[in-house]
Motif scaffolding. Structure first.
Motif, PDB file in Angstrom:
ATOM      1  N   ARG A 252       0.474 -55.241  37.097  1.00 10.03           N
ATOM      2  CA  ARG A 252       0.347 -54.842  38.404  1.00 10.03           C
ATOM      3  C   ARG A 252      -0.970 -55.731  39.000  1.00 10.03           C
ATOM      4  N   ASP A 284       3.816 -57.074  39.599  1.00  9.38           N
ATOM      5  CA  ASP A 284       3.729 -56.159  41.082  1.00  9.38           C
ATOM      6  C   ASP A 284       2.598 -56.236  41.891  1.00  9.38           C
ATOM      7  N   ARG A 286       1.245 -53.438  45.044  1.00 10.14           N
ATOM      8  CA  ARG A 286       1.533 -52.478  46.048  1.00 10.14           C
ATOM      9  C   ARG A 286       0.822 -52.426  47.252  1.00 10.14           C
TER      10      ARG A 286
END
Length: 416
Positions: A252, A284, A286
């Motif tokens: 992430r 990833d 967010r």
């Protein structure tokens, strides 16, 4: 033939799982009957087995997190930054554990293995090693202490900033720290603790809980040969742009630990000097809006699950960047250098076990200008890609790592 059982939360899901699975295969290649016991099985490998029924696993997971949630003022923000070891399934009773000649514990948190289960395992007359992939073994409840020093010798955990903002005087961290001390002073006194980096070992030796324990340093095994210095796929096949490529990746990207704002600042300063530099980001994210502040041309690839594709991406890169606030042993640096790139990284963790400053990369403070200057140097002076690859092969080859575990568990004579 020696039987070794490795215990980890999963076989391939997560960094600790990947390296644990890799260690199992390396031990098997040396003629050892190595197996894994996990909660979350992702592969079809018959050498991996699960423990506990679905109901028992879920009950242990929910019990641990409900306990933390209630004690944390109903705040979910730190829920997965904490583990207590108060709940788990009976891993010590699994047949592969009961008939093992030695056991290697890895990441067994989040309701997998309780400290009581570890104590029962340690009460048996077999060698037990516990590989530390983070700081949990030496703290009360946290996996990374950050700037907190309460875990260190001469101090005690308590008023934990991750539990109700540190407002509780006799909080959960103090209780779990006391439980760990009782384990380490009792049946767990014979545990051979393994730190995956010298930095992590130094933290352990300075800690209240592990200052008097047996702590060795054995790095994670990495498939160095999978990251060839000559990429096996072209830029066109990978849809990569022209220019000098800087790769940065993480599970992430905007995890606070990775310090993406520092990376963006560093890349922006670098773009002012090298307009042909391009950032290749994978993982990833967010909050994609964070990338709107990146002035250097970039390509965000999302999660790259295909390891061959990832290796080829690194193979076209001139540099691999890491701006993490702390890392035990950052795999992206090993991968990037193995593929021939120069590393540019902060030094808050085990980076010095990977990067020799000025040789296969640069270690700098968390200062965007210093990191940018190093990045410009890396991009303007491409490395000898084969030499980069060889520097990682000498440190992280899986057979050598497996032999070090065998020597730790059974003695040096076992290898002769």
């Amino acid at each position: 033939m020696k039987r070794i059982t490795i215990i980890n939360h999963s076989d391939t899901k997560g960094g600790a799982s990947v390296v644990s699975y890799r260690l199992m295969k390396a031990l098997c290649n040396l003629g050892v009957d190595a197996r894994m016991v996990v909660l979350d099985k992702q592969t079809a490998n018959p050498r991996v087995d699960t423990v506990g029924s679905r109901a028992a696993v879920r009950a242990a997971f929910l019990a641990e997190h409900a306990d933390i949630y209630l004690r944390n003022g109903f705040d979910r923000s730190t829920l997965f930054k904490i583990s207590t070891g108060r709940f788990g399934v009976p891993v010590d009773k699994h047949p592969w554990v009961l008939d093992a000649d030695a056991v290697i514990l890895n990441w067994v948190n989040q309701g997998m293995m309780s400290l009581d289960s570890v104590a029962r395992l340690c009460a048996r007359d077999i060698p037990v090693a516990w590989t530390m992939h983070d700081m949990w073994n030496m703290t009360g409840v946290c996996h990374h202490a950050g700037t907190c020093t309460r875990y260190m010798a001469g101090q005690h955990c308590g008023n934990c900033p991750l539990i109700d903002g540190g407002k509780r005087r006799n909080d959960l961290s103090s209780a779990v720290e006391n439980r760990k001390k009782k384990l380490y002073d009792g049946p767990g006194s014979r545990i051979r603790f393994v730190a995956v980096s010298n930095w992590l070992a130094g933290c352990a030796r300075r800690s209240m809980l592990l200052a008097d324990s047996d702590v060795s340093v054995i790095p994670n095994a990495f498939p160095v040969d999978d990251f060839a210095p000559q990429p096996r796929l072209s830029r066109r096949e990978l849809r990569l742009p022209e220019g000098r490529l800087v790769v940065m990746g993480a599970a992430r990207l905007d995890d606070p630990i990775k310090d993406l704002p520092l990376a963006i600042d560093t890349l922006n300063r670098t773009a002012e000097h090298l307009p042909d530099a391009v950032a290749i980001l994978f993982g990833d994210i967010r909050e994609p809006a964070l990338l709107e502040g990146l002035k250097m041309p970039y390509r965000h690839l999302g999660t790259v699950a295909d390891k061959a594709r990832l290796a080829a991406i690194y193979g076209h890169a001139s540099a691999v960047l890491s701006t993490s606030r702390y890392e035990t042993l950052p795999g992206t640096l090993v991968e990037g250098i193995s593929a021939g790139a120069m590393a540019v990284t902060t030094g808050h963790g085990g980076q010095a076990d990977i990067v020799t400053d000025g040789v296969n990369g640069f270690i700098r403070d968390s200062d965007p200008q210093a990191l940018s200057d190093a990045l410009v140097q890396a991009l303007e002076n491409p490395a000898d890609r084969q030499a980069q690859h060889s520097s990682m092969a000498r440190k992280f080859a899986a057979p050598d790592v497996a032999r070090r575990y065998l020597a730790l568990l059974f003695g040096e004579d076992f290898l002769r």
